[in-house]
Design an enzyme around this catalytic site. Sequence first.
Site, PDB file in Angstrom:
ATOM      1  N   CYS A 182     -11.372 -17.700   9.841  1.00 13.12           N
ATOM      2  CA  CYS A 182     -10.202 -17.863   9.046  1.00 13.12           C
ATOM      3  C   CYS A 182      -9.061 -18.577   9.705  1.00 13.12           C
ATOM      4  O   CYS A 182      -8.559 -19.448   9.284  1.00 13.12           O
ATOM      5  CB  CYS A 182      -9.971 -16.586   8.429  1.00 13.12           C
ATOM      6  N   GLU A 217     -15.467 -18.411   4.315  1.00 11.79           N
ATOM      7  CA  GLU A 217     -14.828 -19.619   4.241  1.00 11.79           C
ATOM      8  C   GLU A 217     -15.100 -20.700   3.333  1.00 11.79           C
ATOM      9  O   GLU A 217     -14.542 -21.040   2.580  1.00 11.79           O
ATOM     10  CB  GLU A 217     -14.289 -19.956   5.662  1.00 11.79           C
TER      11      GLU A 217
HETATM   12  C1  LIG Z   1      -9.434 -17.854   2.632  1.00  7.97           C
HETATM   13  C2  LIG Z   1      -8.485 -18.055   3.592  1.00  7.97           C
HETATM   14  N1  LIG Z   1      -8.786 -18.182   4.931  1.00  7.97           N
HETATM   15  C3  LIG Z   1      -7.836 -18.249   5.841  1.00  7.97           C
HETATM   16  C4  LIG Z   1      -6.739 -18.465   5.760  1.00  7.97           C
HETATM   17  C5  LIG Z   1      -5.649 -18.571   6.733  1.00  7.97           C
HETATM   18  N2  LIG Z   1      -5.116 -17.454   7.241  1.00  7.97           N
HETATM   19  C6  LIG Z   1      -5.303 -16.338   6.804  1.00  7.97           C
HETATM   20  S1  LIG Z   1      -4.301 -15.020   7.564  1.00  7.97           S
HETATM   21  C7  LIG Z   1      -4.294 -16.164   8.753  1.00  7.97           C
HETATM   22  C8  LIG Z   1      -3.657 -15.713  10.150  1.00  7.97           C
HETATM   23  C9  LIG Z   1      -2.264 -15.528  10.491  1.00  7.97           C
HETATM   24  O1  LIG Z   1      -1.497 -16.281   9.537  1.00  7.97           O
HETATM   25  C10 LIG Z   1      -4.788 -17.345   8.443  1.00  7.97           C
HETATM   26  C11 LIG Z   1      -4.539 -18.308   9.389  1.00  7.97           C
HETATM   27  C12 LIG Z   1      -6.174 -18.427   4.271  1.00  7.97           C
HETATM   28  N3  LIG Z   1      -4.750 -18.168   3.989  1.00  7.97           N
HETATM   29  N4  LIG Z   1      -7.143 -18.061   3.275  1.00  7.97           N
END
Ligand SMILES: Cc1ncc(C[n+]2csc(CCO)c2C)c(N)n1
Length: 222
Positions: free
Chosen positions: A135, A207
């Site tokens: 993620c 993802e």
């Molecule tokens: C489905 C999905 N996957 C990844 C992210 C990105 N993301 C979510 S929390 C995080 C960590 C710190 O900000 C990050 C990079 C998203 N928005 N939506």
Amino acid sequence: MRFTDLLRQEAGPIWEAEKQHPFVRGIGDGSLPLDRFRFYLLQDYLFLIEFSRIFALGAARAGDLATMQHFASLLHETLHTEMALHKRYGERFGISPAQMEAAEPAPTTIAYTRYMLEAAWRGTTADLAAAVLPCQWGYAEIGRHLKETGDTSEANPYRDWILLYSSEEFKATGDWLREHLDRAATESGTGDRERWRALFLTGSRYEYLFWEMSWRQERWPV
Ligand SMILES: Cc1ncc(C[n+]2csc(CCO)c2C)c(N)n1
């Protein structure tokens, strides 16, 4: 080779499919229909709220102060910086944060967040890192890819999205998660590494599914 490089290599086809996904391409060139982005925005807002619990759990599980501080800053970044982006997009659509929070989670949003929460709940901070890396690192990679290949002019309604996820600050937080997992991998046996590999690959597939869910505007069938 670093353990996380091996994981990234193995997940290569999944990550490539993400970059080729019409939803991701549509963000890149600005052609993504707004109703599809709106759907994603609501689901991702719910996703971020649940996701934040994982970082909070990381802070609670941390074996030392530095690890606790890293998880606390990831928690802050998600709840504030990243959710602020979503709130700004919500405003453009005339949706209030309260309305976003009250949206109904789609099946994939529930499945993905529960999957990560369960891994975090029963594992160590390294398990947690393996589950959330696709993620964090995935978004940084997609952000950079779209910045290089996409349209970041004012004409692209998704410009702010691309700029946030391609930023250096954003990448730096993901780098720490990688280091955390790599460090654990040098001190552990094949059983642990196999579990982290499975977590990373499944996370990568989720993802992909999240883009697919948003593209199709997935709903409960009944
Ligand atoms: C489905 C999905 N996957 C990844 C992210 C990105 N993301 C979510 S929390 C995080 C960590 C710190 O900000 C990050 C990079 C998203 N928005 N939506």
